[in-house]
Design an enzyme around this catalytic site. Structure first.
Site, PDB file in Angstrom:
ATOM      1  N   GLU A 121      -5.090  -2.577   8.961  1.00 45.80           N
ATOM      2  CA  GLU A 121      -4.596  -3.280  10.095  1.00 45.80           C
ATOM      3  C   GLU A 121      -5.140  -2.917  11.412  1.00 45.80           C
ATOM      4  O   GLU A 121      -5.488  -1.430  11.691  1.00 45.80           O
ATOM      5  CB  GLU A 121      -2.925  -2.521  10.092  1.00 45.80           C
ATOM      6  CG  GLU A 121      -2.012  -2.932   9.043  1.00 45.80           C
ATOM      7  CD  GLU A 121      -0.864  -2.271   8.898  1.00 45.80           C
ATOM      8  OE1 GLU A 121      -0.384  -1.686  10.181  1.00 45.80           O
ATOM      9  OE2 GLU A 121      -0.344  -2.150   7.873  1.00 45.80           O
ATOM     10  N   SER A 172       0.829  -1.105  -0.066  1.00 41.73           N
ATOM     11  CA  SER A 172       0.086   0.031   0.048  1.00 41.73           C
ATOM     12  C   SER A 172       0.827   1.173  -0.020  1.00 41.73           C
ATOM     13  O   SER A 172       0.862   2.084   1.044  1.00 41.73           O
ATOM     14  CB  SER A 172      -1.079   0.138   1.170  1.00 41.73           C
ATOM     15  OG  SER A 172      -0.172   0.010   2.398  1.00 41.73           O
ATOM     16  N   GLU A 218       1.714  -9.836   6.520  1.00 40.16           N
ATOM     17  CA  GLU A 218       2.460  -9.371   7.867  1.00 40.16           C
ATOM     18  C   GLU A 218       2.107 -10.429   8.856  1.00 40.16           C
ATOM     19  O   GLU A 218       2.590 -10.186   9.959  1.00 40.16           O
ATOM     20  CB  GLU A 218       2.432  -8.081   8.234  1.00 40.16           C
ATOM     21  CG  GLU A 218       2.676  -6.967   7.182  1.00 40.16           C
ATOM     22  CD  GLU A 218       2.184  -5.553   7.559  1.00 40.16           C
ATOM     23  OE1 GLU A 218       1.705  -5.374   8.657  1.00 40.16           O
ATOM     24  OE2 GLU A 218       2.599  -4.447   7.022  1.00 40.16           O
ATOM     25  N   LYS A 250       9.347   5.219   7.527  1.00 39.32           N
ATOM     26  CA  LYS A 250       9.880   4.151   6.941  1.00 39.32           C
ATOM     27  C   LYS A 250      11.116   4.574   6.162  1.00 39.32           C
ATOM     28  O   LYS A 250      10.767   5.154   4.937  1.00 39.32           O
ATOM     29  CB  LYS A 250       8.721   3.843   5.841  1.00 39.32           C
ATOM     30  CG  LYS A 250       7.592   3.040   6.408  1.00 39.32           C
ATOM     31  CD  LYS A 250       6.599   3.252   5.578  1.00 39.32           C
ATOM     32  CE  LYS A 250       5.261   2.150   6.099  1.00 39.32           C
ATOM     33  NZ  LYS A 250       4.056   2.121   5.128  1.00 39.32           N
ATOM     34  N   LYS A 290       6.523  -0.062  14.858  1.00 39.71           N
ATOM     35  CA  LYS A 290       5.436  -0.951  14.173  1.00 39.71           C
ATOM     36  C   LYS A 290       5.968  -1.909  13.173  1.00 39.71           C
ATOM     37  O   LYS A 290       6.592  -1.750  12.290  1.00 39.71           O
ATOM     38  CB  LYS A 290       4.463  -0.141  13.269  1.00 39.71           C
ATOM     39  CG  LYS A 290       3.087  -0.767  12.797  1.00 39.71           C
ATOM     40  CD  LYS A 290       2.305   0.134  12.193  1.00 39.71           C
ATOM     41  CE  LYS A 290       2.613   0.139  10.612  1.00 39.71           C
ATOM     42  NZ  LYS A 290       1.366   0.342   9.656  1.00 39.71           N
ATOM     43  N   ASP A 292       1.233   8.367   7.552  1.00 36.88           N
ATOM     44  CA  ASP A 292       2.155   7.512   6.518  1.00 36.88           C
ATOM     45  C   ASP A 292       1.873   7.696   5.188  1.00 36.88           C
ATOM     46  O   ASP A 292       3.011   8.798   4.869  1.00 36.88           O
ATOM     47  CB  ASP A 292       1.562   6.030   6.928  1.00 36.88           C
ATOM     48  CG  ASP A 292       2.504   4.960   5.890  1.00 36.88           C
ATOM     49  OD1 ASP A 292       3.578   5.369   5.448  1.00 36.88           O
ATOM     50  OD2 ASP A 292       1.930   3.716   5.883  1.00 36.88           O
ATOM     51  N   GLU A 303      -3.647   5.536  12.162  1.00 40.43           N
ATOM     52  CA  GLU A 303      -2.893   5.797  11.025  1.00 40.43           C
ATOM     53  C   GLU A 303      -3.663   5.968   9.784  1.00 40.43           C
ATOM     54  O   GLU A 303      -4.468   5.191   9.522  1.00 40.43           O
ATOM     55  CB  GLU A 303      -1.726   4.704  10.885  1.00 40.43           C
ATOM     56  CG  GLU A 303      -0.662   4.914   9.892  1.00 40.43           C
ATOM     57  CD  GLU A 303       0.267   3.772   9.771  1.00 40.43           C
ATOM     58  OE1 GLU A 303       0.465   3.193  10.784  1.00 40.43           O
ATOM     59  OE2 GLU A 303       0.673   3.314   8.403  1.00 40.43           O
ATOM     60  N   HIS A 314       8.209  -1.108   9.845  1.00 41.79           N
ATOM     61  CA  HIS A 314       8.506  -2.184   8.635  1.00 41.79           C
ATOM     62  C   HIS A 314       7.648  -1.803   7.465  1.00 41.79           C
ATOM     63  O   HIS A 314       6.948  -0.814   7.419  1.00 41.79           O
ATOM     64  CB  HIS A 314       8.337  -3.503   9.238  1.00 41.79           C
ATOM     65  CG  HIS A 314       6.670  -3.851   9.457  1.00 41.79           C
ATOM     66  ND1 HIS A 314       6.245  -5.044   9.838  1.00 41.79           N
ATOM     67  CD2 HIS A 314       5.595  -2.823   9.463  1.00 41.79           C
ATOM     68  CE1 HIS A 314       5.037  -4.875   9.828  1.00 41.79           C
ATOM     69  NE2 HIS A 314       4.500  -3.826   9.881  1.00 41.79           N
ATOM     70  N   ASP A 356      -4.273   0.958  11.084  1.00 40.09           N
ATOM     71  CA  ASP A 356      -3.663   1.745  10.033  1.00 40.09           C
ATOM     72  C   ASP A 356      -4.918   1.480   9.198  1.00 40.09           C
ATOM     73  O   ASP A 356      -5.172   0.231   8.450  1.00 40.09           O
ATOM     74  CB  ASP A 356      -2.491   0.858   9.531  1.00 40.09           C
ATOM     75  CG  ASP A 356      -1.933   1.691   8.273  1.00 40.09           C
ATOM     76  OD1 ASP A 356      -2.552   2.685   7.744  1.00 40.09           O
ATOM     77  OD2 ASP A 356      -1.029   1.366   7.757  1.00 40.09           O
ATOM     78  N   HIS A 385      -3.197  -5.946   1.888  1.00 42.13           N
ATOM     79  CA  HIS A 385      -2.235  -6.979   2.533  1.00 42.13           C
ATOM     80  C   HIS A 385      -2.907  -8.443   2.382  1.00 42.13           C
ATOM     81  O   HIS A 385      -2.196  -9.365   2.876  1.00 42.13           O
ATOM     82  CB  HIS A 385      -1.869  -6.638   4.031  1.00 42.13           C
ATOM     83  CG  HIS A 385      -0.911  -5.508   4.127  1.00 42.13           C
ATOM     84  ND1 HIS A 385      -0.496  -4.873   5.143  1.00 42.13           N
ATOM     85  CD2 HIS A 385      -0.271  -4.788   3.179  1.00 42.13           C
ATOM     86  CE1 HIS A 385       0.244  -3.915   4.785  1.00 42.13           C
ATOM     87  NE2 HIS A 385       0.362  -3.643   3.680  1.00 42.13           N
TER      88      HIS A 385
HETATM   89  C1  PEP Z   1       3.336  -1.276   6.522  1.00 39.17           C
HETATM   90  C2  PEP Z   1       2.448  -0.800   5.625  1.00 39.17           C
HETATM   91  O1  PEP Z   1       2.297  -1.470   4.570  1.00 39.17           O
HETATM   92  P1  PEP Z   1       3.173  -1.236   3.168  1.00 39.17           P
HETATM   93  O2  PEP Z   1       4.433  -1.634   3.514  1.00 39.17           O
HETATM   94  O3  PEP Z   1       2.411  -2.176   2.152  1.00 39.17           O
HETATM   95  O4  PEP Z   1       2.969   0.399   2.723  1.00 39.17           O
HETATM   96  C3  PEP Z   1       1.601   0.607   6.115  1.00 39.17           C
HETATM   97  O5  PEP Z   1       0.943   0.890   5.156  1.00 39.17           O
HETATM   98  O6  PEP Z   1       1.892   1.028   7.083  1.00 39.17           O
HETATM   99 MG    MG Z   2       0.447   2.592   6.835  1.00 35.09          MG
END
Ligand code: PEP
Ligand code: MG
Length: 401
Positions: free
Chosen positions: A155, A42, A196, A327, A378, A302, A275, A355, A232, A146
């Site tokens: 999530e 995503s 995940e 990230k 996370k 995010d 999130e 992650h 999330d 996911h």
């Molecule tokens: C971990 C996540 O998913 P992705 O790595 O698919 O963006 C997220 O959206 O926070």
């Molecule tokens: Mg996210």
């Protein structure tokens, strides 16, 4: 001593079975660091560019290695990352790929730590970093991008905010994950797992709220400390511009309805974290929600911020949120990630180190979270590429890395 003498790049497997970039960095005095790039599903529209690994590797060999090998010291992270940026020459790493860049950036940090004989978190954070440890947010139920045929919300995250130690927090999340399996079983719901390792049952979001709420209460009663939960929503994936709203199967919510829905869920379930509750371009919607619930819960960007200081500054100016997901591969280097963390911290934003849904055994983010005194990390709950980071956190807390 930390002069880089060799950088090797190769394709390795990630947790989805896709190829990703792994980098080895070697220094003059024998320091060694290895790191691999994660990969999102995503992904935010404004993230740095991930190239197909073979292309990213070829481009980095051609453009980045001549600027690094024999030229730059691995112990000087800013210099390493500046060389990567100069080699790339674009804003978003579209030339050498953010996947090559982040792998080299993290591998150089590890090589620098190796020369010092220091754990990575200490090399990155310094001797005088604080004493605190991040609370792990554990994905226990999910769907979205996911997992197919599961919840619309990406999530549901267990948050053991009252845990007395990192280790107890990590085991609490695993216990919530296990309890959810029992509760799904009781209801006769079969559940596969998503990317995940979270349960990905074919249930409505409303049912998932009930089940996760019951599971965190049960485990909290068992363990004797507070466990909350958060979300999330990855709402950029739910938002459909043609519908001008958020699509939940047959139902479409307008932006105002989405804000109302999230605010109600925060109230009803005492959510500690939300999130990406709105689309990645909707600073205004984020600000409306933050005004309503920002005193009660973390509203985290995010896809909204993509670890990018310019997008974060726009969010700070608009009062759009009160926390940021970090990230490193969204922006391409550790220095860029540090800049985002620093700007967030200066402005009272909580930081959550994260992650990606596609991961490897790499544990850099566990060290990054400890080094920067992040409030949260996370990184999943179970499954090898997730437990790699969680177990590393336990080792760091135990002084055993
Ligand atoms: C971990 C996540 O998913 P992705 O790595 O698919 O963006 C997220 O959206 O926070
Ligand atoms: Mg996210």
């Amino acid at each position: 001593m930390t002069l880089i003498t060799n950088v090797s790049l190769r394709r390795v497997l990630d947790s989805r079975g896709n190829p990703t970039v792994e980098a080895d960095v070697l220094t003059e005095s024998g320091g060694f660091g290895r790191a691999a790039a994660p990969s999102g599903a995503s992904t935010g529209e404004y993230e740095a560019i991930e190239l197909p690994p073979s292309e990213a590797i070829a481009a980095a060999r051609e453009h980045a290695l001549p600027r690094l090998v024999g030229e730059v010291y691995a112990g000087n992270q800013r210099e390493v990352d500046a060389a990567l940026r100069a080699a790339d020459g674009t804003e978003n790493f579209s030339e050498i790929g953010a996947n090559s860049a982040v792998a080299v950036s993290m591998a150089a940090a590890k090589a620098g730590a190796d020369v010092l004989g220091a754990p990575l978190y200490q090399h990155l954070g310094g001797t005088f970093r604080g004493e605190s440890f991040p609370t792990p947010l554990g994905n226990v139920v999910g769907g979205g991008e996911h997992a197919k045929e599961a919840t619309h919300i990406q999530e549901f995250l267990a948050a053991p905010v009252g845990a007395p130690s990192v280790s107890e927090a990590v085991f609490a999340n695993a216990a919530v994950h296990a309890r959810i399996s029992e509760l799904l079983d009781d209801r006769g719901v079969p559940a596969a797992k998503g990317d995940e390792g979270a349960w990905a049952p074919p249930i409505s979001d409303a049912e998932a709220f009930e089940i996760v709420d019951e599971a965190v209460d049960d485990v909290s009663d068992d363990l004797g400390f507070e466990i909350g939960f958060g979300l999330d929503m990855a709402a950029a994936e739910l938002y459909d511009a043609d519908e001008d709203g958020y699509v939940y199967g047959d139902e479409v919510k307008s932006t105002a309805e989405q804000v109302e829905y999230v605010a109600e869920m925060v109230d009803e379930y005492d959510l500690v974290y939300v999130e990406d509750p709105l689309d990645e371009d909707d600073y205004e919607g984020f600000a409306d929600l933050t005004e309503r619930v920002g005193e009660q819960t973390l509203v985290c960007g995010d896809d909204l911020f993509v670890t990018n200081v310019e997008r974060l500054q726009a969010g700070i100016d608009a009062d759009a949120a009160n926390s940021i997901l970090i990230k490193p591969n969204q922006i391409g280097t550790l220095s860029d990630a540090f800049d985002a963390i620093e700007l967030a911290t200066e402005n009272g934003y909580e930081t959550v180190i994260s992650h990606r849904s596609g991961e490897t055994e790499d544990t850099t983010i566990a060290h990054l979270a400890v080094a920067t005194d992040a409030g949260f990390i996370k990184t999943g709950t179970v499954q090898g590429e997730r437990t790699a980071k969680l177990n590393e956190l336990i080792r760091i807390a135990d002084d055993a890395v």
